[in-house]
Design a protein around this motif. Structure first.
Motif, PDB file in Angstrom:
ATOM      1  N   ALA A 596      67.537   1.061  82.290  1.00  0.00           N
ATOM      2  CA  ALA A 596      67.783   1.686  83.588  1.00  0.00           C
ATOM      3  C   ALA A 596      67.832   3.202  83.448  1.00  0.00           C
ATOM      4  CB  ALA A 596      69.098   1.161  84.181  1.00  0.00           C
ATOM      5  N   LYS A 597      68.471   3.705  82.425  1.00  0.00           N
ATOM      6  CA  LYS A 597      68.557   5.149  82.196  1.00  0.00           C
ATOM      7  C   LYS A 597      67.172   5.725  81.891  1.00  0.00           C
ATOM      8  CE  LYS A 597      73.301   4.999  80.478  1.00  0.00           C
ATOM      9  NZ  LYS A 597      74.221   5.295  79.373  1.00  0.00           N
ATOM     10  N   LEU A 598      66.409   4.980  81.104  1.00  0.00           N
ATOM     11  CA  LEU A 598      65.063   5.432  80.752  1.00  0.00           C
ATOM     12  C   LEU A 598      64.189   5.520  82.009  1.00  0.00           C
ATOM     13  CD1 LEU A 598      63.049   6.162  78.502  1.00  0.00           C
ATOM     14  CD2 LEU A 598      62.584   3.711  78.244  1.00  0.00           C
ATOM     15  N   ALA A 599      64.293   4.537  82.869  1.00  0.00           N
ATOM     16  CA  ALA A 599      63.511   4.542  84.111  1.00  0.00           C
ATOM     17  C   ALA A 599      63.895   5.722  84.985  1.00  0.00           C
ATOM     18  CB  ALA A 599      63.730   3.225  84.859  1.00  0.00           C
ATOM     19  N   ASN A 600      65.197   6.030  85.014  1.00  0.00           N
ATOM     20  CA  ASN A 600      65.672   7.150  85.819  1.00  0.00           C
ATOM     21  C   ASN A 600      65.078   8.464  85.319  1.00  0.00           C
ATOM     22  OD1 ASN A 600      67.483   8.418  87.832  1.00  0.00           O
ATOM     23  ND2 ASN A 600      68.517   9.210  86.010  1.00  0.00           N
ATOM     24  N   VAL A 601      65.049   8.663  83.974  1.00  0.00           N
ATOM     25  CA  VAL A 601      64.504   9.895  83.397  1.00  0.00           C
ATOM     26  C   VAL A 601      63.002   9.987  83.703  1.00  0.00           C
ATOM     27  CG1 VAL A 601      64.036  11.140  81.253  1.00  0.00           C
ATOM     28  CG2 VAL A 601      66.268  10.082  81.613  1.00  0.00           C
ATOM     29  N   LYS A 602      62.314   8.873  83.611  1.00  0.00           N
ATOM     30  CA  LYS A 602      60.877   8.872  83.904  1.00  0.00           C
ATOM     31  C   LYS A 602      60.624   9.257  85.360  1.00  0.00           C
ATOM     32  CE  LYS A 602      59.349   5.555  80.399  1.00  0.00           C
ATOM     33  NZ  LYS A 602      58.778   4.213  80.153  1.00  0.00           N
ATOM     34  N   ASP A 603      61.472   8.751  86.244  1.00  0.00           N
ATOM     35  CA  ASP A 603      61.320   9.103  87.654  1.00  0.00           C
ATOM     36  C   ASP A 603      61.519  10.595  87.870  1.00  0.00           C
ATOM     37  OD1 ASP A 603      60.815   6.501  88.273  1.00  0.00           O
ATOM     38  OD2 ASP A 603      62.864   6.057  88.963  1.00  0.00           O
ATOM     39  N   VAL A 604      62.531  11.148  87.193  1.00  0.00           N
ATOM     40  CA  VAL A 604      62.818  12.579  87.323  1.00  0.00           C
ATOM     41  C   VAL A 604      61.635  13.396  86.837  1.00  0.00           C
ATOM     42  CG1 VAL A 604      64.263  14.485  86.493  1.00  0.00           C
ATOM     43  CG2 VAL A 604      65.310  12.334  87.221  1.00  0.00           C
ATOM     44  N   LEU A 605      61.095  13.014  85.671  1.00  0.00           N
ATOM     45  CA  LEU A 605      59.953  13.743  85.120  1.00  0.00           C
ATOM     46  C   LEU A 605      58.723  13.587  86.016  1.00  0.00           C
ATOM     47  CD1 LEU A 605      60.391  12.897  81.334  1.00  0.00           C
ATOM     48  CD2 LEU A 605      60.633  15.145  82.395  1.00  0.00           C
ATOM     49  N   ALA A 606      58.533  12.406  86.571  1.00  0.00           N
ATOM     50  CA  ALA A 606      57.372  12.175  87.436  1.00  0.00           C
ATOM     51  C   ALA A 606      57.461  13.005  88.702  1.00  0.00           C
ATOM     52  CB  ALA A 606      57.274  10.693  87.786  1.00  0.00           C
ATOM     53  N   ALA A 607      58.665  13.202  89.193  1.00  0.00           N
ATOM     54  CA  ALA A 607      58.849  13.986  90.414  1.00  0.00           C
ATOM     55  C   ALA A 607      58.836  15.471  90.129  1.00  0.00           C
ATOM     56  CB  ALA A 607      60.172  13.597  91.088  1.00  0.00           C
ATOM     57  N   GLY A 608      58.798  15.846  88.877  1.00  0.00           N
ATOM     58  CA  GLY A 608      58.802  17.247  88.499  1.00  0.00           C
ATOM     59  C   GLY A 608      60.100  17.922  88.837  1.00  0.00           C
ATOM     60  N   SER A 609      61.143  17.161  88.920  1.00  0.00           N
ATOM     61  CA  SER A 609      62.441  17.705  89.308  1.00  0.00           C
ATOM     62  C   SER A 609      63.356  17.770  88.108  1.00  0.00           C
ATOM     63  CB  SER A 609      63.079  16.826  90.388  1.00  0.00           C
ATOM     64  OG  SER A 609      64.410  17.241  90.628  1.00  0.00           O
ATOM     65  N   ALA A 610      64.187  18.819  88.108  1.00  0.00           N
ATOM     66  CA  ALA A 610      65.180  18.944  87.035  1.00  0.00           C
ATOM     67  C   ALA A 610      66.485  18.301  87.433  1.00  0.00           C
ATOM     68  CB  ALA A 610      65.410  20.413  86.702  1.00  0.00           C
ATOM     69  N   ASP A 611      66.610  17.856  88.709  1.00  0.00           N
ATOM     70  CA  ASP A 611      67.854  17.223  89.129  1.00  0.00           C
ATOM     71  C   ASP A 611      67.902  15.797  88.580  1.00  0.00           C
ATOM     72  OD1 ASP A 611      68.586  19.459  90.535  1.00  0.00           O
ATOM     73  OD2 ASP A 611      67.539  18.776  92.369  1.00  0.00           O
ATOM     74  N   GLN A 612      69.069  15.300  88.388  1.00  0.00           N
ATOM     75  CA  GLN A 612      69.199  13.966  87.806  1.00  0.00           C
ATOM     76  C   GLN A 612      70.492  13.317  88.247  1.00  0.00           C
ATOM     77  OE1 GLN A 612      68.943  14.948  83.725  1.00  0.00           O
ATOM     78  NE2 GLN A 612      70.440  16.560  83.911  1.00  0.00           N
ATOM     79  N   ALA A 613      70.444  12.027  88.280  1.00  0.00           N
ATOM     80  CA  ALA A 613      71.663  11.291  88.626  1.00  0.00           C
ATOM     81  C   ALA A 613      72.468  11.002  87.364  1.00  0.00           C
ATOM     82  CB  ALA A 613      71.296   9.977  89.315  1.00  0.00           C
ATOM     83  N   ARG A 614      73.766  11.010  87.528  1.00  0.00           N
ATOM     84  CA  ARG A 614      74.648  10.690  86.395  1.00  0.00           C
ATOM     85  C   ARG A 614      74.702   9.173  86.187  1.00  0.00           C
ATOM     86  NH1 ARG A 614      78.438  14.487  84.887  1.00  0.00           N
ATOM     87  NH2 ARG A 614      77.321  16.435  84.620  1.00  0.00           N
ATOM     88  N   GLU A 615      74.583   8.771  84.911  1.00  0.00           N
ATOM     89  CA  GLU A 615      74.706   7.360  84.567  1.00  0.00           C
ATOM     90  C   GLU A 615      76.151   7.043  84.216  1.00  0.00           C
ATOM     91  OE1 GLU A 615      72.409   4.852  84.515  1.00  0.00           O
ATOM     92  OE2 GLU A 615      71.175   6.289  85.611  1.00  0.00           O
ATOM     93  N   PRO A 616      76.522   5.785  84.365  1.00  0.00           N
ATOM     94  CA  PRO A 616      77.858   5.396  83.908  1.00  0.00           C
ATOM     95  C   PRO A 616      77.982   5.643  82.407  1.00  0.00           C
ATOM     96  CG  PRO A 616      76.848   3.660  85.225  1.00  0.00           C
ATOM     97  CD  PRO A 616      75.773   4.672  84.928  1.00  0.00           C
ATOM     98  N   ALA A 617      79.196   5.798  81.921  1.00  0.00           N
ATOM     99  CA  ALA A 617      79.423   6.037  80.485  1.00  0.00           C
ATOM    100  C   ALA A 617      78.862   4.882  79.663  1.00  0.00           C
ATOM    101  CB  ALA A 617      80.918   6.188  80.221  1.00  0.00           C
ATOM    102  N   SER A 618      78.277   5.236  78.508  1.00  0.00           N
ATOM    103  CA  SER A 618      77.756   4.216  77.600  1.00  0.00           C
ATOM    104  C   SER A 618      78.903   3.418  77.004  1.00  0.00           C
ATOM    105  CB  SER A 618      76.966   4.882  76.476  1.00  0.00           C
ATOM    106  OG  SER A 618      75.928   5.665  77.003  1.00  0.00           O
ATOM    107  N   GLN A 619      78.550   2.246  76.508  1.00  0.00           N
ATOM    108  CA  GLN A 619      79.560   1.400  75.850  1.00  0.00           C
ATOM    109  C   GLN A 619      79.189   1.225  74.383  1.00  0.00           C
ATOM    110  OE1 GLN A 619      82.303   0.190  77.519  1.00  0.00           O
ATOM    111  NE2 GLN A 619      81.571   1.498  79.165  1.00  0.00           N
ATOM    112  N   ARG A 620      80.181   1.271  73.531  1.00  0.00           N
ATOM    113  CA  ARG A 620      79.949   1.057  72.094  1.00  0.00           C
ATOM    114  C   ARG A 620      79.463  -0.355  71.895  1.00  0.00           C
ATOM    115  NH1 ARG A 620      79.913   4.352  67.644  1.00  0.00           N
ATOM    116  NH2 ARG A 620      82.016   5.146  67.896  1.00  0.00           N
TER     117      ARG A 620
END
Length: 620
Positions: A596-620
């Motif tokens: 899900a995080k990877l898809a979000n980054v790809k969307d941001v890069l595809a849109a040419g935008s530097a804005d991004q949504a915060r993901e929930p904290a990772s879990q060990r």
């Protein structure tokens, strides 16, 4: 009696300090520091037999002793000789005493009887017999030599010197007397006088009648120089001894020791190598083998270890050592053959069976490894290592039930070995049987309540079961036992960060953990994640990059670093690291979260935008 046996000259000396006497092999050690009478020199003449017509029973009783005194004396004397050569001093003494009954005036028999008495520690009577022999036959030089040796043993050095000097009056160039007189003089501090005697000796031409040749004379001359701290003269004398007798092991070892004391190690071992090339002495082989092993040159040690085994085939410890060196240099077939030979001889020896099991495991012969492992006694010192290796091998072969049964049996046989409980828990974990893992670890905790490994693993298992408070409780207990356990500190710190409960305590314990293991990737990850969660993102990036460099195959560490990259508006870096996290793998929940995080980054890069949504904290 003396007239009849004089031509045979059965020479038996005892107590000439140690032995380069005419009756011992050349070059035999004679230590100036050791007490005298440490060696009894026996003649190397052909073993005598009873005269024709006389019978000797297998138990040593005599039948048909000759009627005449002369023949009876010869008969008993021959028996004494035979018993002496069989190393039976008590019977030899009886036979020589019987000889004296028939020939009471014999100096030779007294000397022989004295030598046997020395063997059993009866020096007083031996000394008396030698004194009588000297009076009876003033020209019989062996009596002087034996008497002087006894006097040296009694620390009657001035008397011994006088006796050796008397012997030299009888025979001015007697090699034994010159050698022992020189050594005795040096022993009492008269180094100059002792050297003079040995310098006389080295000038004598070698004789077939004596094993004390020029090489032996130079050797003892060198020892005296060495003891007197005249090292240059000692070196020269040792070199002459080796020149006279190439391969002279004791001279080479002594010369090597001097070079080592002078820090000239290459020259020291060059001397040993040259001597070994001339004669494969076990003394040299032992030194050279140790040298190569110390340097990690196992292949170079092989020839010397093989020599030691050839010299003493009964030395089973050396055979085992050679087998292990073969193994070290990957000559596995040779190692196996040597170990199998030892196993045939000692089928109940746990150590040999253990090594055969280890070797077969390395050869990927798992069934053969088990065959030997199962012959190892449960009280063997390395039994815990054996069990660990077998369990690991079962796990590698994907045989968890076999591993489980093996470990249950091991715990039953050795419930006192704590390592088996975490091993069994790991096998259950492989099968995703976390409850069974918890139960066996709790059983281990009951038997070993203060074992750090069990407490940590039990806390980790509670965490996997979602019982965070119990997990923290076990780790806190561990830290009361050992406040400096870095793994427990890391666990507590990370858990507090994840729960968002107490960042100050999390910071305290994680900084302590870092102080103990500053390069540990997992601790760096926890600390970096703390920095991220407390808003110190640039510092977090530095810590997490170090963690990722140390453990790029750890998915959660990669996820944490990528999350920080996202927070710092570095989407391309985040993309690459998220992809690495997916390659590293994890459970299904982890994969879905990272995808899900990877898809979000790809969307941001595809849109040419530097804005991004915060993901929930990772879990060990």
């Amino acid at each position: 009696m003396d007239r009849l046996l004089g031509a045979r000259r059965f020479l038996l000396f005892a107590c000439m300090l140690s032995a380069c006497a005419s009756s011992k092999p050349r070059g035999h050690e004679l230590s100036l520091q050791e007490g005298p009478l440490s060696v009894v020199a026996q003649e190397t003449a052909e073993e005598p037999s009873a005269p024709a017509g006389y019978a000797i029973s297998s138990k040593g009783s005599v039948l048909n002793v000759p009627a005449s005194h002369e023949d009876a004396a010869i008969f008993h004397f021959s028996l004494g000789q035979a018993y002496s050569l069989d190393n039976d001093p008590q019977r030899a003494i009886e036979s020589y005493r019987a000889t004296l009954v028939h020939d009471p005036k014999s100096a030779l028999v007294r000397a022989r009887l004295a030598a046997e008495l020395v063997k059993i520690g009866n020096f007083a009577e031996a000394k008396q017999l030698c004194e009588e022999a000297v009076k009876l036959e003033p020209k019989y030089i062996d009596s002087y030599l034996l008497l002087a040796g006894i006097q040296v043993a009694a620390k009657e050095y001035s008397k011994a010197v006088a006796t050796y000097q008397q012997a030299l009056k009888v025979e001015k160039d007697n090699r034994d007397a010159l050698l022992y007189l020189g050594v005795t003089l040096a022993e009492v501090g008269k180094v100059k006088e002792g050297v003079a005697q040995l310098e006389r000796l080295v000038k004598l031409k070698d004789s077939a009648d004596s094993n004390i040749d020029q090489s032996v004379a130079y050797y003892y001359l060198a020892k005296i120089y060495d003891q007197a701290n005249k090292r240059d003269q000692a070196i020269t004398a040792y070199q002459m001894a080796i020149k006279k007798r190439p391969g002279f092991a004791k001279a080479a070892v002594a010369l090597s020791d001097i070079y080592i004391s002078r820090k000239d190690v290459p020259k020291a071992y060059a001397v040993l190598e040259e001597a070994f090339a001339e004669g494969r002495s076990s003394d040299l082989a032992e030194r050279l083998a140790e040298r190569h092993l110390e340097q990690g040159d196992y292949k170079g040690a092989v020839v010397y270890l093989e020599t030691l085994v050839e010299e003493d085939p009964t030395n089973e410890n050396m055979k085992l050592r050679l087998a292990l060196v073969y193994w070290q240099v990957k000559w596995l077939e040779k190692a196996r053959a040597a170990l199998l030979d030892l196993h045939t001889r000692y089928p109940t020896a746990s150590e040999i069976s253990y090594y055969l099991g280890e070797l077969e495991l390395e050869r990927d012969q798992f069934d053969d490894a088990l065959f030997f492992y199962k012959q190892v006694s449960t009280d063997y010192a390395k039994y815990d290592q054996l069990v660990s290796r077998v369990a690991y091998a079962y796990r590698q072969q994907n045989q968890p039930r076999a591993a489980e049964n093996f470990l249950l049996q091991a715990i039953k046989q050795r419930p006192d070995l704590v390592a088996f409980y975490p091993l069994l828990a790991a096998v259950y974990e492989d099968q995703k049987k976390l409850e069974e893992a918890r139960l066996v670890l709790e059983r281990g905790e009951k038997s070993f309540p203060n074992d750090e490994n069990i407490l940590y693993y039990l806390g980790f298992t509670f965490d996997r079961l979602g019982q965070k408070d119990k997990a923290l409780g076990k780790m806190e207990k561990l830290l009361t036992l050992n406040p400096n356990n870095p793994n427990a500190l890391n666990f507590v710190g990370y858990t507090l960060v994840e729960q968002g409960k107490d960042f100050e305590r999390a910071k305290s314990v994680l900084e302590r953990a870092l102080g103990l293991k500053p390069q540990d990737p997992f601790i760096l990850d926890s600390y970096g994640w703390l920095l991220y969660r407390t808003g110190k993102r640039q510092m977090a990036m530095k810590a997490l990059e170090r963690a990722f460099a140390g453990k790029p195959e750890e998915g959660v560490i990669a996820e944490h670093l990528a999350d920080v990259y996202v927070s710092l508006n570095l989407p391309r870096k985040a993309l690459a690291v998220y992809e690495q996290a997916l390659k590293a793998g994890g459970d299904e929940e982890f994969k879905q979260r990272v995808e899900a995080k990877l898809a979000n980054v790809k969307d941001v890069l595809a849109a040419g935008s530097a804005d991004q949504a915060r993901e929930p904290a990772s879990q060990r």
